[in-house]
Design an enzyme around this catalytic site. Structure first.
Site, short mmCIF file in Angstrom:
data_model
loop_
_atom_site.label_atom_id
_atom_site.label_comp_id
_atom_site.label_asym_id
_atom_site.label_seq_id
_atom_site.Cartn_x
_atom_site.Cartn_y
_atom_site.Cartn_z
N ILE A 11 -29.92 34.51 -6.09
CA ILE A 11 -28.59 34.60 -6.71
C ILE A 11 -28.49 35.89 -7.51
CG2 ILE A 11 -26.94 33.47 -8.27
CD1 ILE A 11 -28.63 30.88 -7.96
N ASP A 64 -30.48 46.47 -11.88
CA ASP A 64 -29.11 46.94 -11.99
C ASP A 64 -28.68 47.32 -10.57
OD1 ASP A 64 -26.77 48.41 -12.23
OD2 ASP A 64 -27.39 49.36 -14.10
N ASN A 89 -23.19 37.37 -5.94
CA ASN A 89 -22.21 36.96 -6.94
C ASN A 89 -21.98 38.02 -8.02
OD1 ASN A 89 -20.92 34.98 -9.03
ND2 ASN A 89 -22.81 35.71 -10.01
N TYR A 151 -10.84 46.98 -7.75
CA TYR A 151 -11.37 45.62 -7.78
C TYR A 151 -10.81 44.78 -6.63
CZ TYR A 151 -12.71 40.97 -9.39
OH TYR A 151 -13.24 39.70 -9.46
N LYS A 155 -12.70 43.31 -3.24
CA LYS A 155 -12.74 41.88 -2.91
C LYS A 155 -12.10 41.61 -1.54
CE LYS A 155 -14.92 40.35 -6.57
NZ LYS A 155 -16.34 39.96 -6.44
#
Ligand SMILES: NC(=O)c1ccc[n+]([C@@H]2O[C@H](COP(=O)([O-])OP(=O)(O)OC[C@H]3O[C@@H](n4cnc5c(N)ncnc54)[C@H](OP(=O)(O)O)[C@@H]3O)[C@@H](O)[C@H]2O)c1
Length: 255
Positions: A11, A64, A89, A151, A155
């Site tokens: 994750i 990072d 995520n 952004y 997405k």
């Protein structure tokens, strides 16, 4: 003692919000975890808590994802044989106008929201396909249906990319899914310095419900998961509205 044959989930962005909720939910189902984020202290605390509470194996990767070397290490771990589920995520938002705003912030955003998802998925998929099990959940956003800057563009890529992979592997046991949440209570908006006091209550999703719904949808091999009836309706409308209307709505609602 935890079972040495447990399947493992990797994750990214596990220290807070949606990633942390995935970590708790998957640990409660007995999965071992590789937890990835930048904050070593939070990762260590989380890994110990999950190990003690759920008797699973936890591993941390301090990375990072804007850093190519660190991202390479995460991708390498995602390619390992024990990995059953990858959850891309990690993410953040930025609050700046494109013109006059810093290029580095836009580039970092693309590196984490797109570059990392691409590289980690590319590393993980061959093994998942060879084993014909498991899969990848890419955390996208309902913002991907809109048109409001780097952004939402990033997405849109995440959703479309995940849908394509899901379709290509639909006949196999390997599931690929884009999770498209709307406003979810996490650290996201505070970290990005976003004004959220005007967002009505009905628009907020509970992070644990988002994660549980997404895992149900993933088990059913849905290519896209949109938790919450309000966002199912809004997503449907956004996909069928004429684009000039979407452009106007997206940009008048920008803060
Ligand atoms: N909350 C919402 O309303 C919402 C809605 C739609 C979609 N999403 C998406 O959901 C995902 C998770 O966001 P969230 O709401 O859970 O936000 P959050 O609570 O702020 O958590 C973000 C996570 O990403 C990690 N992260 C950020 N930058 C990173 C980097 N450069 N390298 C590695 N890890 C990094 C953070 O960990 P460290 O700081 O420890 O590195 C943290 O664990 C994001 O992709 C976001 O775009 C959120």
């Amino acid at each position: 003692m935890s079972n040495s044959t447990n399947k493992t989930a990797l994750i990214t962005g596990a220290t807070a919000g949606i990633g942390r909720a995935y970590a708790f939910e998957l640990a409660s189902r007995g999965m071992d975890l590789v937890l990835v984020a930048r904050d070593n202290e939070r990762l260590t605390l989380l890994a110990n808590e999950l190990k003690n509470k759920f008797d699973i194996k936890t591993e941390i990767l301090v990375a990072d994802l804007t850093n190519k070397v660190a991202l390479g290490e995460v991708a390498c771990r995602a390619a390992a044989e024990d990995i059953e589920l990858v959850i891309n995520n990690a993410g953040f938002g930025i609050k700046q106008d494109f013109v006059g705003g810093g290029l580095a912030a836009e580039q970092d955003l693309l590196d984490v929201l797109v570059g990392a998802v691409l590289q980690i998925t590319h590393a993980a998929m061959p093994g998942l396909v060879a084993r014909n099990s498991g899969g990848v959940i890419n955390v996208s956003s309902v913002a991907g249906w809109l048109s409001s800057g780097t952004y939402s563009s990033a997405k849109a890529w995440v959703t479309s990319f995940s849908e394509a992979l899901a379709f290509q592997h639909r006949a196999s046991q390997v599931h690929v899914m884009a999770l498209c949440p709307g406003y979810t209570r996490t650290e996201f908006h505070q970290r990005a310095n976003m004004e959220i006091s005007t967002v009505p209550n009905w628009m907020w999703l509970d992070v644990d419900k988002v994660v549980k719904t997404s895992l149900k949808d993933f088990a059913r091999n849905k290519p896209v998961s949109v938790p919450g009836l309000q966002y199912k309706i809004l997503s449907f409308v956004a996909q069928y509205l004429p684009r000039p209307v979407v452009r106007r709505i997206s940009n008048t609602s920008r803060r």
